[in-house]
Design an enzyme around this catalytic site. Structure first.
Site, PDB file in Angstrom:
ATOM      1  N   ASP A 108      -1.915  -1.797   7.388  1.00  0.00           N
ATOM      2  CA  ASP A 108      -3.011  -1.581   8.429  1.00  0.00           C
ATOM      3  C   ASP A 108      -2.578  -2.160   9.867  1.00  0.00           C
ATOM      4  O   ASP A 108      -2.704  -1.573  10.959  1.00  0.00           O
ATOM      5  CB  ASP A 108      -4.342  -2.417   7.875  1.00  0.00           C
ATOM      6  N   LYS A 109      -1.997  -3.552   9.732  1.00  0.00           N
ATOM      7  CA  LYS A 109      -1.545  -4.135  10.798  1.00  0.00           C
ATOM      8  C   LYS A 109      -0.498  -3.402  11.717  1.00  0.00           C
ATOM      9  O   LYS A 109      -0.244  -3.575  12.941  1.00  0.00           O
ATOM     10  CB  LYS A 109      -1.376  -5.660  10.623  1.00  0.00           C
ATOM     11  N   HIS A 132      -6.243   4.954   4.334  1.00  0.00           N
ATOM     12  CA  HIS A 132      -7.334   4.049   4.755  1.00  0.00           C
ATOM     13  C   HIS A 132      -7.832   4.024   6.257  1.00  0.00           C
ATOM     14  O   HIS A 132      -6.679   4.392   6.926  1.00  0.00           O
ATOM     15  CB  HIS A 132      -6.744   2.471   4.271  1.00  0.00           C
ATOM     16  N   GLY A 158      -1.104   1.994  -5.811  1.00  0.00           N
ATOM     17  CA  GLY A 158       0.038   2.851  -5.725  1.00  0.00           C
ATOM     18  C   GLY A 158       0.502   3.255  -7.181  1.00  0.00           C
ATOM     19  O   GLY A 158       0.800   4.355  -7.548  1.00  0.00           O
ATOM     20  N   GLU A 221     -13.609  -5.020  -1.513  1.00  0.00           N
ATOM     21  CA  GLU A 221     -12.518  -6.016  -1.740  1.00  0.00           C
ATOM     22  C   GLU A 221     -12.683  -7.297  -1.413  1.00  0.00           C
ATOM     23  O   GLU A 221     -12.092  -8.260  -1.983  1.00  0.00           O
ATOM     24  CB  GLU A 221     -11.345  -5.224  -1.087  1.00  0.00           C
ATOM     25  N   GLU A 389     -15.993   1.425  -5.242  1.00  0.00           N
ATOM     26  CA  GLU A 389     -15.611   0.331  -4.489  1.00  0.00           C
ATOM     27  C   GLU A 389     -16.092  -1.053  -5.099  1.00  0.00           C
ATOM     28  O   GLU A 389     -15.613  -2.088  -4.727  1.00  0.00           O
ATOM     29  CB  GLU A 389     -16.036   0.374  -2.903  1.00  0.00           C
TER      30      GLU A 389
END
EC number: 1.1.1.86
Length: 491
Positions: A108-109, A132, A158, A221, A389
């Site tokens: 993400d970052k 995502h 994955g 999460e 989730e």
């Protein structure tokens, strides 16, 4: 850039949060055909990048990997993974301009930097894919208007995506099209073909939205999937040792207990997990779970509120800008906990013993799953999304703890998940230690629950409460669908 969700009006926000449609198997009759003959370039070759690419290639798609020039020159792990598996590898300049679909599977970052680098190289009318949606929803990344933006989000790590595909099946998957970027109206066709190429259509696909995926994924999460397991591991281990239990036994009971207990969830939900207990233990686990809910409801709601408002992502991005100072500090503190450093236990613990000696752990799982689900649904997220989730992913995360305790969990999950986990666990751990652990009775943890007189009416009512919770009803439906799909796929 402004948080995309916060630019929407209330009607649009509710519409996006509530996007959730279980797709019919016949909608995937053409499988991955829509992308056959197109050039697909994956950016990033980590767990999702490599394993999705392997599945897509095996489904007949043209896959190559675009890596940074320095990653290629220095033969970094991503370069080695891609080349060892026989993929074409090149720099952004070499591969992106001819790509019909660029799939961004970096952390993400790194997304903003990756998008800034690849977007000028992308041809007119190409598509950009994510697994995502944080970059689109929370960062508010603006994508060129001629580019179609889609998401395919497998609800598994994955490695599991690959293993299920090799078994002829797949993993449940969310797909979405960014409403601001569907210039040709074919975003859904692209997403469907990509999902089919990973095998997701065999396990069930939810047509969702970027917003619903991000908000529900972050909530799951942070709370039940990682935060609750981390907090529970630390307080349960400390309590066992304080009660005079062998530290090695305590370490093994916790390390492998989560996986053993949550495996029952996969087969039959909370109902089956609770049915693994004696009647006396079941009643006690139910009572404990209600006590845990009473103490932690506010924390689950705070995390959901901060995720919806964008407060969480703003705080995390500030830490990114500060060199991950908090993330690295919390990671180091976790590594120093007594549980992480518990000695190895050579003895055997039977499957049933994990349940019989882990009544409190069962209660924590029940409380955490139900709280996460209920809080998401109360915030406008559909039950199907909330199920995937919370309950669905829990056995997969518990499996990482079984491998190498909390260290492994925090290595395998994304930095985004790890940061949220620490935010939750850092508050939940002292609450559980002060408010729940001192109230425990003999048989709640580390030894069997004493047999007590059972009242038929009480047992009936507890069983009804367990079985009729909304997560059990939707879970039965979704697990039944996956079982049917597996049966169809195996013929």
């Amino acid at each position: 850039m402004a948080n995309y969700f916060n630019t929407l009006n209330l009607r649009q926000q509710l519409d996006q949060l509530g996007r959730c449609r279980f797709m019919d198997r016949n909608e995937f009759a053409n499988e991955a055909d829509y992308l056959k003959g197109k050039k697909i370039v994956i950016v990033g070759c980590g767990a999702q990048g490599l394993n999705q690419g392997l599945n897509m290639r095996d489904s007949g798609l043209d896959i190559s990997y675009a890596l940074r020039a320095e990653a290629i020159a220095e033969k970094r792990a991503s370069f080695q993974r891609a080349t060892e598996n026989g993929f074409k590898v090149g720099t952004y300049d070499e591969l992106i301009p001819s790509a019909d679909l660029v799939v961004n599977l970096t952390p993400d970052k790194q997304h903003s930097k990756v998008v800034a680098d690849v977007m000028p190289l992308m041809k007119q009318g190409a598509a950009l894919g994510y697994s995502h949606g944080l970059n689109i929803v929370e960062v508010g990344e603006q994508i060129r208007k001629d580019i179609t933006v889609v998401m395919v989000a497998p609800k598994c790590p994955g490695t599991e995506v690959r293993e299920e595909y090799k078994r002829g099946f797949g993993v449940p998957t969310l797909i979405a099209v960014h409403p601001e970027n569907d210039p040709n109206g074919d975003g859904l066709e692209i997403a469907k073909a990509w999902a089919a190429a990973t095998g997701g259509h065999r396990a069930g696909v939810l047509e969702s939205s970027f917003v619903a995926e991000v908000k529900s994924d972050l909530m799951g999460e942070q709370t039940i999937l990682c935060g609750m397991l981390q907090a529970g591991s630390i307080v349960c281990y400390d309590k066992l040792v304080a009660d005079g239990k062998d530290p090695a036994y305590a370490g093994k009971l916790i390390q492998y207990g989560w996986e053993t207990i949550t495996e029952a969830l996969k087969q039959g939900g909370i109902t089956l997990m609770m049915d693994r207990l004696s009647n006396s233990a079941k009643l006690r686990a139910f009572e404990l779970s209600e006590q845990i809910k009473a103490k932690l409801t506010f924390l689950f709601e705070k995390h959901m509120d901060d995720i919806i408002s964008g407060e969480f992502s703003a705080t995390m991005m500030a830490d990114w800008a500060n060199g991950d100072a908090n993330l690295l500090k919390w990671r180091e503190e976790t590594g120093k906990t007594a549980f992480e450093n518990a000695p190895k236990y050579e003895g055997k613990i039977s499957e049933q013993e994990y349940f019989d000696h882990g009544v409190l752990m069962v209660a924590m799982v029940k409380a955490g799953v139900e709280l996460a689900f209920d809080t998401m649904v109360a915030s406008g997220i559909y039950e199907e999304s909330a199920y995937y989730e919370s309950l669905h992913e829990l056995p997969l995360i518990a499996n990482t703890i079984a491998r190498k305790r909390l260290y492994e969990m925090n290595v395998v999950i994304s930095d985004t998940a790890e940061y949220g986990n620490y935010l939750f666990a850092n508050v939940a751990t002292p609450i559980l230690a002060k408010e729940i652990m001192p109230t425990l009775q003999k048989g709640d943890l580390g030894e069997p629950t004493p047999t007590v007189e059972i009242d038929n009416i009480t047992l009936r009512d507890v069983n009804d409460a367990i079985r009729n919770h909304p997560i059990e009803l939707i879970g039965q439906e979704l697990r039944g669908y996956m079982t049917d799909m597996k049966r169809i796929s195996s013929h």
